[in-house]
Motif scaffolding. Structure first.
Motif, PDB file in Angstrom:
ATOM      1  N   SER A  12     -22.322 -41.186 -38.145  1.00  0.00           N
ATOM      2  CA  SER A  12     -21.572 -41.078 -36.887  1.00  0.00           C
ATOM      3  C   SER A  12     -20.366 -40.153 -37.031  1.00  0.00           C
ATOM      4  N   HIS A  37     -25.177 -38.876 -35.257  1.00  0.00           N
ATOM      5  CA  HIS A  37     -24.844 -39.818 -34.190  1.00  0.00           C
ATOM      6  C   HIS A  37     -23.558 -39.360 -33.508  1.00  0.00           C
ATOM      7  N   ASP A  39     -20.886 -40.317 -30.690  1.00  0.00           N
ATOM      8  CA  ASP A  39     -20.370 -41.420 -29.875  1.00  0.00           C
ATOM      9  C   ASP A  39     -19.510 -40.893 -28.739  1.00  0.00           C
ATOM     10  N   HIS A  70     -24.945 -41.282 -28.178  1.00  0.00           N
ATOM     11  CA  HIS A  70     -24.718 -42.673 -27.762  1.00  0.00           C
ATOM     12  C   HIS A  70     -23.666 -42.683 -26.655  1.00  0.00           C
ATOM     13  N   THR A  92     -28.899 -42.343 -25.566  1.00  0.00           N
ATOM     14  CA  THR A  92     -28.836 -43.800 -25.439  1.00  0.00           C
ATOM     15  C   THR A  92     -27.878 -44.156 -24.317  1.00  0.00           C
ATOM     16  N   HIS A  94     -26.203 -47.531 -22.200  1.00  0.00           N
ATOM     17  CA  HIS A  94     -26.003 -48.966 -22.353  1.00  0.00           C
ATOM     18  C   HIS A  94     -26.595 -49.707 -21.164  1.00  0.00           C
ATOM     19  N   ALA A 118     -29.136 -49.217 -25.202  1.00  0.00           N
ATOM     20  CA  ALA A 118     -28.298 -50.000 -26.120  1.00  0.00           C
ATOM     21  C   ALA A 118     -27.924 -51.328 -25.487  1.00  0.00           C
ATOM     22  N   LEU A 139     -31.182 -49.492 -29.196  1.00  0.00           N
ATOM     23  CA  LEU A 139     -29.997 -49.560 -30.065  1.00  0.00           C
ATOM     24  C   LEU A 139     -29.381 -50.948 -29.949  1.00  0.00           C
ATOM     25  N   ASP A 179     -26.011 -50.149 -35.165  1.00  0.00           N
ATOM     26  CA  ASP A 179     -24.798 -49.329 -35.145  1.00  0.00           C
ATOM     27  C   ASP A 179     -23.567 -50.213 -35.238  1.00  0.00           C
TER      28      ASP A 179
END
Ligand code: DX5
Ligand code: ZN
Length: 229
Positions: A12, A37, A39, A70, A92, A94, A118, A139, A179
């Motif tokens: 990440s 990754h 974020d 993400h 990804t 949420h 996720a 995720l 994660d």
């Protein structure tokens, strides 16, 4: 039956030195990473801010890694195209951030990007089940999203185990990513539960020997495979 899937390691960028992003990414790529990754935090879905699609576009020509984006943001549908054109390979979203995941997931897949959903620690794994057939990856957050350097919450691994069983029962080939709080020391716990994509920020970018950390994670995964009952 041993249904061990190939292990992917996704360092990440959140834990990298922001003064030298390009060379840090190059370094972990040479050290054997599979994914990068990324974020994305909006100070709204999570109480922290990170970076946006321009950083991804800037890194894209400098790396051959799979860009694993993400999105920890509200209203991801508004920004989807920006992340797709920036060069995301996996996106990804949420479950907690979207009302209508199905249309969002098809938009991602129509753009030939891998779709992933996720769930935060408080969200039950069952929330993912209606969308499983539309997902390339799930995720399972092993910490409350928002910050790097936290401790893995062991209870979240039960959700990994449950989802791996559900995926197998449906004959799907979905990846499970974990994660938060993962290091070479506990990597075997997550692979034993059924995860096959490991995100690690501080454990990899925070180490002077990222290659050794990733090799130790691969050894731990080999020694602690998921074994279906
Ligand atoms: C947390 C992020 C993670 C974070 C992981 O909200 O989603 O990807 O960077 O960092 P570590 O591995 O340090 O827990
Ligand atoms: Zn993340």
């Amino acid at each position: 039956m041993n249904t061990q899937k190939k292990l992917y390691i996704s360092p990440s960028l959140l834990a990298a030195d922001y003064c030298k992003l390009g060379s840090s990414v190059q370094k972990i790529e040479e050290a054997g990473a599979d994914f990068l990754h990324l974020d994305i935090m909006d100070g709204n879905f999570v109480p922290n801010l990170s970076f946006g699609p321009d950083i991804i576009s800037a890194l894209r020509p400098r790396s051959g890694l799979i860009f694993d984006v993400h999105l920890m943001i509200n209203s991801p549908e508004k920004y989807l195209e920006r992340f797709i054109s920036a060069g995301a390979d996996i996106i990804t979203v949420h479950r907690e951030a979207v009302n209508d995941p199905a249309s969002l997931l098809s938009r991602i897949r129509d753009a030939k990007v891998r779709a992933s959903m996720a769930i935060s620690p408080a969200t039950p794994a069952e929330e993912v089940l209606p969308y499983l057939s539309m997902l390339d990856m799930v995720l399972v957050m092993t910490v409350v999203p928002g910050f790097g350097g936290q401790k893995l919450i062991p209870e979240t691994l039960e959700k990994v185990r449950f989802l791996r069983r559900q995926i197998d029962a449906r004959g799907l080939d979905t990846d499970i990513e974990v994660d938060g709080g993962i290091s070479a020391e506990n990597a075997g716990l997550v692979t034993n539960a059924g995860a096959n994509v490991i995100v690690a920020g501080s454990a990899i970018f925070g180490s002077p020997r990222p290659r050794q950390v990733m090799l130790a994670m691969r050894t731990a995964a080999r020694e602690n495979p998921y074994v279906a009952e």
